[in-house]
Design a protein around this motif. Structure first.
Motif, PDB file in Angstrom:
ATOM      1  N   GLY A 255     -25.156 -32.936  95.348  1.00  0.00           N
ATOM      2  CA  GLY A 255     -25.283 -31.539  94.967  1.00  0.00           C
ATOM      3  C   GLY A 255     -25.533 -30.674  96.190  1.00  0.00           C
TER       4      GLY A 255
ATOM      5  N   ASP B 274     -23.019 -32.145  89.539  1.00  0.00           N
ATOM      6  CA  ASP B 274     -22.002 -32.673  88.645  1.00  0.00           C
ATOM      7  C   ASP B 274     -22.648 -33.170  87.350  1.00  0.00           C
ATOM      8  OD1 ASP B 274     -22.914 -35.365  88.979  1.00  0.00           O
ATOM      9  OD2 ASP B 274     -21.672 -35.603  90.761  1.00  0.00           O
ATOM     10  N   SER B 275     -21.829 -33.745  86.472  1.00  0.00           N
ATOM     11  CA  SER B 275     -22.285 -34.073  85.114  1.00  0.00           C
ATOM     12  C   SER B 275     -23.407 -35.092  85.078  1.00  0.00           C
ATOM     13  CB  SER B 275     -21.100 -34.591  84.288  1.00  0.00           C
ATOM     14  OG  SER B 275     -20.559 -35.776  84.865  1.00  0.00           O
TER      15      SER B 275
ATOM     16  N   ARG C 183     -26.942 -32.796  85.505  1.00  0.00           N
ATOM     17  CA  ARG C 183     -27.165 -31.460  84.950  1.00  0.00           C
ATOM     18  C   ARG C 183     -28.474 -31.358  84.172  1.00  0.00           C
ATOM     19  NH1 ARG C 183     -20.715 -30.826  83.787  1.00  0.00           N
ATOM     20  NH2 ARG C 183     -20.224 -30.520  85.992  1.00  0.00           N
TER      21      ARG C 183
ATOM     22  N   ASP D  22     -22.469 -25.834  86.984  1.00  0.00           N
ATOM     23  CA  ASP D  22     -21.647 -27.016  86.700  1.00  0.00           C
ATOM     24  C   ASP D  22     -20.554 -27.124  87.752  1.00  0.00           C
ATOM     25  OD1 ASP D  22     -23.198 -27.405  84.503  1.00  0.00           O
ATOM     26  OD2 ASP D  22     -21.691 -26.807  83.031  1.00  0.00           O
ATOM     27  N   TRP D  23     -20.632 -28.185  88.534  1.00  0.00           N
ATOM     28  CA  TRP D  23     -19.688 -28.425  89.615  1.00  0.00           C
ATOM     29  C   TRP D  23     -19.068 -29.805  89.399  1.00  0.00           C
ATOM     30  CZ3 TRP D  23     -20.128 -32.293  93.422  1.00  0.00           C
ATOM     31  CH2 TRP D  23     -19.237 -32.178  94.505  1.00  0.00           C
ATOM     32  N   PRO D  24     -17.786 -30.005  89.611  1.00  0.00           N
ATOM     33  CA  PRO D  24     -16.834 -29.130  90.316  1.00  0.00           C
ATOM     34  C   PRO D  24     -16.083 -28.147  89.422  1.00  0.00           C
ATOM     35  CG  PRO D  24     -15.825 -31.247  89.931  1.00  0.00           C
ATOM     36  CD  PRO D  24     -17.230 -31.347  89.385  1.00  0.00           C
ATOM     37  N   GLU D  25     -16.465 -28.072  88.128  1.00  0.00           N
ATOM     38  CA  GLU D  25     -15.771 -27.115  87.260  1.00  0.00           C
ATOM     39  C   GLU D  25     -15.828 -25.699  87.846  1.00  0.00           C
ATOM     40  OE1 GLU D  25     -17.308 -30.433  84.599  1.00  0.00           O
ATOM     41  OE2 GLU D  25     -17.947 -29.347  86.387  1.00  0.00           O
TER      42      GLU D  25
ATOM     43  N   HIS E 217     -19.469 -40.293  84.239  1.00  0.00           N
ATOM     44  CA  HIS E 217     -19.412 -40.866  85.584  1.00  0.00           C
ATOM     45  C   HIS E 217     -18.221 -41.805  85.715  1.00  0.00           C
ATOM     46  CE1 HIS E 217     -21.027 -44.636  83.907  1.00  0.00           C
ATOM     47  NE2 HIS E 217     -21.987 -43.921  83.338  1.00  0.00           N
TER      48      HIS E 217
END
Length: 600
Positions: free
Chosen positions: A64, A78-79, A82, A98-101, A472
């Motif tokens: 992150g 990432d998920s 979160r 929320d990454w990489p969205e 994942h």
């Protein structure tokens, strides 16, 4: 004991530190500043002195970054992280993203409509990362500019850099001398028309020179930088205090240690072309070579693939480590089954499992902080218990137990999901679908040339049939008495490196229902050659040898969902567990293993 839980004391972070950073940004004339989780070696785990993201935000995950502006601070995760990020950061001052969205560039453009300079430390970012972000920013007026690390200027009690001792790793485990490795890679540089390569990854140094270190918790690798020359000589830049007479004698005359301050001048003196890995080298190195007029050439770290293709000696060593570790896990599982429901906490579980591993007399460290998540904590894939989060295991809970050990002959990583009391039917069905995915990968035969992205869906197929999935990847590469997460191979949608003989990976599908439970089952596997079938096309295929042995809890299996071939695989696996582990177990645990592996 290798304590892998944290006390309740939470460091002072958030508003005061954020205010100091913003003041430093204003002084430097910056509209923003980027704070990554990374260090200069781009490792997943960082030394305390490099834990800048956690120091600023409180977020302790292993991936992150934070983007700080005058009126906004986004923590990009990432998920996997979160839920953890929302729990750890002060959301009145930091916004989880929320990454990489959501891309960094898009977020910066939205928050800096008039443009501005956003600073970053070029030691902590690679050319690939910065080029990608700059391309996405385009001509918006938002500029990424290298600068000194502002966190370091406002962190008054920042820990000193690590000084872990460097030790030789025995050649009979490595299967190849470091002189042979250096000569082979040097020849590769000559063949490519290159004079040298800059090495910055800690596990590359460890592999190339057959050394290990103690700079990073849980990862027995030394931090430093190196220059590999085409004639096989290596200049190693690390604190000389890390090397005793034994380590110096092991390195010999063709490996020249020097203090880190000599790294820059050594780069200036190179003649090109010098190979740089755009995915791992610090951008600072690129700038230094450019300033010195040294020609560079992009190419992968020359250690990456040879390190991933384990030698026969490394595979034999890691088999032995996994049997030792599997016996320790069985001793724990037998103990766990003997405890009355409702009497254990997550920390009790962590302590007992680490005690069982330590009892082998061979454990050098755990390979990562043990994940022992019960009930809703199990829904956090990278959960780490603390005294604040510690909960009692209650009837009906599932316990996700993901752990591993570092031994001189191998690195282990195993996950088992255990029922506490009586499991529910919905959880048994989900567990069985996860198990089917793990079995599918274990039994797989596949043509040469396929990568992890080509195989990942097979682990998810049975979950997808029930509209379930996990966020994942299915598996990561694993080292041999090295980092538990090792590239470049992976089983995931993003795994593009073809799988080759000797590559070790994890096989760990899962399922997580936020606020309720988690499920994950993990064995380590190694790529092997599979003989052709009698009525096939005659071509040899690749497959996987299972390295991890410990029973899979039959109480969570809905056998009605399993096919005959899946039942046969499980019976064979459990029979192998009995045969391989039985002689290593205490009498009472041997009887327990006989009992729990006869079902299904």
């Amino acid at each position: 004991m290798f304590q892998s839980f944290t006390e309740t004391a939470r460091p002072e972070q958030g508003p005061p530190r954020l205010a100091r950073l913003r003041a430093a940004m204003q002084t430097a004339g910056l509209a923003g500043f980027l704070v990554p989780r990374a260090d200069a070696h781009q490792g997943e785990y960082v030394a305390p002195c490099d834990a800048r993201l956690q120091w600023l935000t409180g977020f302790s995950g292993s991936a992150g970054f934070c983007a700080v502006l005058a009126d906004a601070a986004g923590v990009f995760v990432d998920s996997r992280y979160r839920v953890q990020a929302r729990a750890q950061v002060d959301t009145a001052h930091f916004t989880p993203i929320d990454w990489p969205e959501t891309r960094l560039a898009d977020w910066l453009i939205a928050h800096l409509p008039e443009g501005g300079d956003v600073g970053f430390d070029p030691w902590l970012y690679t050319p690939e990362q910065i080029e990608t972000a700059r391309a996405a920013l385009g001509q918006t007026g938002v500029r990424l500019v290298p600068c000194d690390n502002l966190i370091d200027t406002i962190w008054p009690d920042r820990p000193a850099p690590p000084q872990g001792a460097i030790t030789p790793w025995p050649e009979h485990y490595a299967g190849q001398s470091h002189a042979d490795k250096r000569a082979t890679l040097g020849q590769g540089l000559r063949d490519a028309g290159q004079t040298s390569a800059v090495l910055t990854l800690a596990d590359s140094l460890a592999w190339l020179l057959n050394i290990r270190g103690a700079d990073i918790p849980r990862n027995p690798v030394p931090q430093g930088f190196a220059i590999l020359h085409e004639d096989g000589r290596v200049a190693l830049f690390t604190d000389p205090a890390k090397l005793d007479d034994t380590a110096s004698a092991h390195l010999g005359d063709t490996v020249a240690p020097a203090p880190p301050k000599d790294f820059g001048p050594a780069l200036d003196a190179l003649t090109g072309p010098v190979r740089l890995d755009r995915e791992s080298v610090p951008l600072w190195v690129v700038h230094r070579l450019e300033a010195a007029g040294v020609e560079t050439a992009w190419g992968s770290d020359p250690c990456i693939l040879p390190k991933a293709r384990k030698t026969a000696a490394e595979i034999a060593a890691t088999r032995a480590a996994h049997l030792r570790d599997g016996a320790a896990v069985c001793e724990f599982l037998a103990w766990f089954d003997d405890q009355p429901t409702g009497t254990l906490t997550e920390i009790d579980v962590v302590r007992q499992l680490e005690t069982c591993r330590a009892a082998t007399g061979a454990l050098l460290d755990i390979s990562f902080d043990t994940i022992a998540g019960s009930g809703p904590n199990g829904a956090l894939p990278h959960y780490r218990v603390s005294e604040a989060s510690n909960r009692r295991l209650l009837d009906g809970d599932l316990l996700v137990l993901d752990s591993g050990g570092q031994y001189i002959d191998g690195t282990t990583d195993i996950t088992r999901t255990l029922p506490v009391g009586s499991p529910r039917e919905a959880e048994r069905a989900a567990f069985t679908r996860v198990l089917q995915g793990m079995i599918a990968i274990s039994r797989l035969r596949f043509p040469r040339g396929l990568a992890g992205r080509d195989l990942d869906a097979l682990a998810r197929y049975h979950l997808w049939l029930a509209d379930l999935d996990y966020g994942h990847g299915t598996g990561h590469g694993v080292g041999v008495y090295s980092c538990v997460h090792e590239g470049p191979q992976r089983l995931s949608r993003t795994g593009t490196v073809p799988l080759e003989l000797g590559m070790i990976l994890s096989n760990e599908p899962g399922y997580y229902r936020e606020g309720a439970f988690g499920i994950r089952i993990e064995n380590l596997i190694v790529v092997e050659e599979i003989a052709p079938l009698p009525h096939g096309d005659g071509a040899t295929h690749l497959g996987f040898e299972t390295l991890t042995f410990a029973p899979i809890d039959h109480r969570l299996i809905d056998t009605a969902l399993l096919s005959t071939s899946e039942r046969d695989w499980l019976k064979t696996y459990h029979a192998t567990c009995r045969d391989k582990l039985g002689p290593l177990l205490s009498p009472s645990t041997r009887l327990w293993l006989e009992k729990v592996t006869q079902t299904c």
